[in-house]
Scaffold this motif. Sequence first.
Motif, PDB file in Angstrom:
ATOM      1  N   LEU A  50       0.752  -1.186  -0.066  1.00  0.00           N
ATOM      2  CA  LEU A  50      -0.055  -0.002  -0.009  1.00  0.00           C
ATOM      3  C   LEU A  50       0.971   1.229  -0.072  1.00  0.00           C
ATOM      4  O   LEU A  50       0.428   2.255  -0.554  1.00  0.00           O
ATOM      5  CB  LEU A  50      -0.843  -0.064   1.270  1.00  0.00           C
ATOM      6  N   GLU A 105      -8.207   5.187   0.302  1.00  0.00           N
ATOM      7  CA  GLU A 105      -8.805   4.839  -1.049  1.00  0.00           C
ATOM      8  C   GLU A 105      -7.687   5.005  -2.326  1.00  0.00           C
ATOM      9  O   GLU A 105      -7.622   4.129  -3.061  1.00  0.00           O
ATOM     10  CB  GLU A 105     -10.083   5.604  -1.480  1.00  0.00           C
ATOM     11  N   TRP A 108      -5.213   2.092  -1.655  1.00  0.00           N
ATOM     12  CA  TRP A 108      -5.872   0.803  -2.033  1.00  0.00           C
ATOM     13  C   TRP A 108      -6.120   0.653  -3.882  1.00  0.00           C
ATOM     14  O   TRP A 108      -5.656  -0.286  -4.368  1.00  0.00           O
ATOM     15  CB  TRP A 108      -7.365   0.808  -1.553  1.00  0.00           C
ATOM     16  N   ASN A 109      -6.304   2.009  -4.322  1.00  0.00           N
ATOM     17  CA  ASN A 109      -6.813   1.813  -5.702  1.00  0.00           C
ATOM     18  C   ASN A 109      -5.398   1.471  -6.478  1.00  0.00           C
ATOM     19  O   ASN A 109      -5.600   0.887  -7.509  1.00  0.00           O
ATOM     20  CB  ASN A 109      -7.487   3.026  -6.317  1.00  0.00           C
ATOM     21  N   ARG A 112      -4.774  -2.527  -5.681  1.00  0.00           N
ATOM     22  CA  ARG A 112      -6.140  -3.438  -5.639  1.00  0.00           C
ATOM     23  C   ARG A 112      -5.740  -4.489  -6.585  1.00  0.00           C
ATOM     24  O   ARG A 112      -6.192  -5.725  -6.233  1.00  0.00           O
ATOM     25  CB  ARG A 112      -7.317  -2.537  -6.101  1.00  0.00           C
ATOM     26  N   LEU A 116      -5.911  -8.305  -4.861  1.00  0.00           N
ATOM     27  CA  LEU A 116      -7.152  -9.113  -4.912  1.00  0.00           C
ATOM     28  C   LEU A 116      -7.130 -10.511  -5.174  1.00  0.00           C
ATOM     29  O   LEU A 116      -7.436 -11.410  -4.716  1.00  0.00           O
ATOM     30  CB  LEU A 116      -8.360  -8.610  -5.742  1.00  0.00           C
ATOM     31  N   THR A 122     -12.373 -10.515  -6.937  1.00  0.00           N
ATOM     32  CA  THR A 122     -13.436  -9.505  -6.725  1.00  0.00           C
ATOM     33  C   THR A 122     -14.230  -9.761  -5.635  1.00  0.00           C
ATOM     34  O   THR A 122     -14.935  -9.042  -4.988  1.00  0.00           O
ATOM     35  CB  THR A 122     -13.860  -9.290  -8.084  1.00  0.00           C
ATOM     36  N   GLU A 125     -13.289  -8.661  -2.210  1.00  0.00           N
ATOM     37  CA  GLU A 125     -13.003  -7.544  -2.020  1.00  0.00           C
ATOM     38  C   GLU A 125     -13.681  -6.887  -0.861  1.00  0.00           C
ATOM     39  O   GLU A 125     -12.678  -5.990  -0.101  1.00  0.00           O
ATOM     40  CB  GLU A 125     -13.507  -6.471  -3.371  1.00  0.00           C
ATOM     41  N   PRO A 126     -14.730  -6.732  -0.379  1.00  0.00           N
ATOM     42  CA  PRO A 126     -15.202  -6.127   0.844  1.00  0.00           C
ATOM     43  C   PRO A 126     -14.594  -6.624   1.939  1.00  0.00           C
ATOM     44  O   PRO A 126     -14.012  -5.616   2.747  1.00  0.00           O
ATOM     45  CB  PRO A 126     -16.706  -6.432   0.958  1.00  0.00           C
ATOM     46  N   THR A 128     -11.232  -7.999   2.317  1.00  0.00           N
ATOM     47  CA  THR A 128     -10.133  -7.692   2.006  1.00  0.00           C
ATOM     48  C   THR A 128     -10.014  -6.244   2.195  1.00  0.00           C
ATOM     49  O   THR A 128      -8.725  -5.718   2.932  1.00  0.00           O
ATOM     50  CB  THR A 128      -9.717  -8.199   0.656  1.00  0.00           C
ATOM     51  N   TRP A 129     -10.573  -5.407   1.612  1.00  0.00           N
ATOM     52  CA  TRP A 129     -10.598  -3.861   1.788  1.00  0.00           C
ATOM     53  C   TRP A 129     -10.751  -3.608   3.238  1.00  0.00           C
ATOM     54  O   TRP A 129      -9.796  -2.774   3.607  1.00  0.00           O
ATOM     55  CB  TRP A 129     -11.537  -3.529   1.114  1.00  0.00           C
ATOM     56  N   ALA A 133      -7.976  -1.867   5.356  1.00  0.00           N
ATOM     57  CA  ALA A 133      -8.397  -0.428   5.829  1.00  0.00           C
ATOM     58  C   ALA A 133      -7.952  -0.557   7.374  1.00  0.00           C
ATOM     59  O   ALA A 133      -7.566   0.395   8.000  1.00  0.00           O
ATOM     60  CB  ALA A 133      -9.576  -0.375   5.514  1.00  0.00           C
TER      61      ALA A 133
END
Length: 165
Positions: A50, A105, A108-109, A112, A116, A122, A125-126, A128-129, A133
């Motif tokens: 990150l 964000e 992460w982007n 990502r 992932l 995908t 993702e929620p 993992t994010w 975070a």
Amino acid sequence: MSAYLRLRAVPPPALRNSATWLERQFEEGGEAVRHHEEVLDERYLDQERLYAGAHPQRAENRPHTQVVLGGRPVFRRDRHRPRLLVLTSAQARRVAGFLSAADFETLWNAVRDDLLPRYGGTPAEPETWAAFAAAHQELRAFYAQTAACGDAVVKRLPADARPTG
């Protein structure tokens, strides 16, 4: 051997350039440790990703490279023992400043698509994010408290930990 990365705050006057002394700071009741510590699970190498691609406002500061795996190494004779790193109080303050200004964000982007696939793609993702975070927030809080106390940071990494590119 634990796959965890541990970070502990130490008052600068107490800091020693001795692997033995530094290792004792991770034992229960380490003599010089403040009462704050951060522990990252086995995802710490990915957490490093990150920050590895982040661009600080001034290149000479490079606090983004010191959040997870950065610091001055304290060498040991036994390479199988956990690696030790030290950030000065000034470096810890710069890291705290970087983290307080960093937008999760955006970080992460940037990584990502690389991360992932290792965590279920995908559909995952929620979760993992959320995990990344949460670790980001914990690091932000740890470094903010460390900077507020004017402390240095001692890190203990597993012996096989290597920075990611």
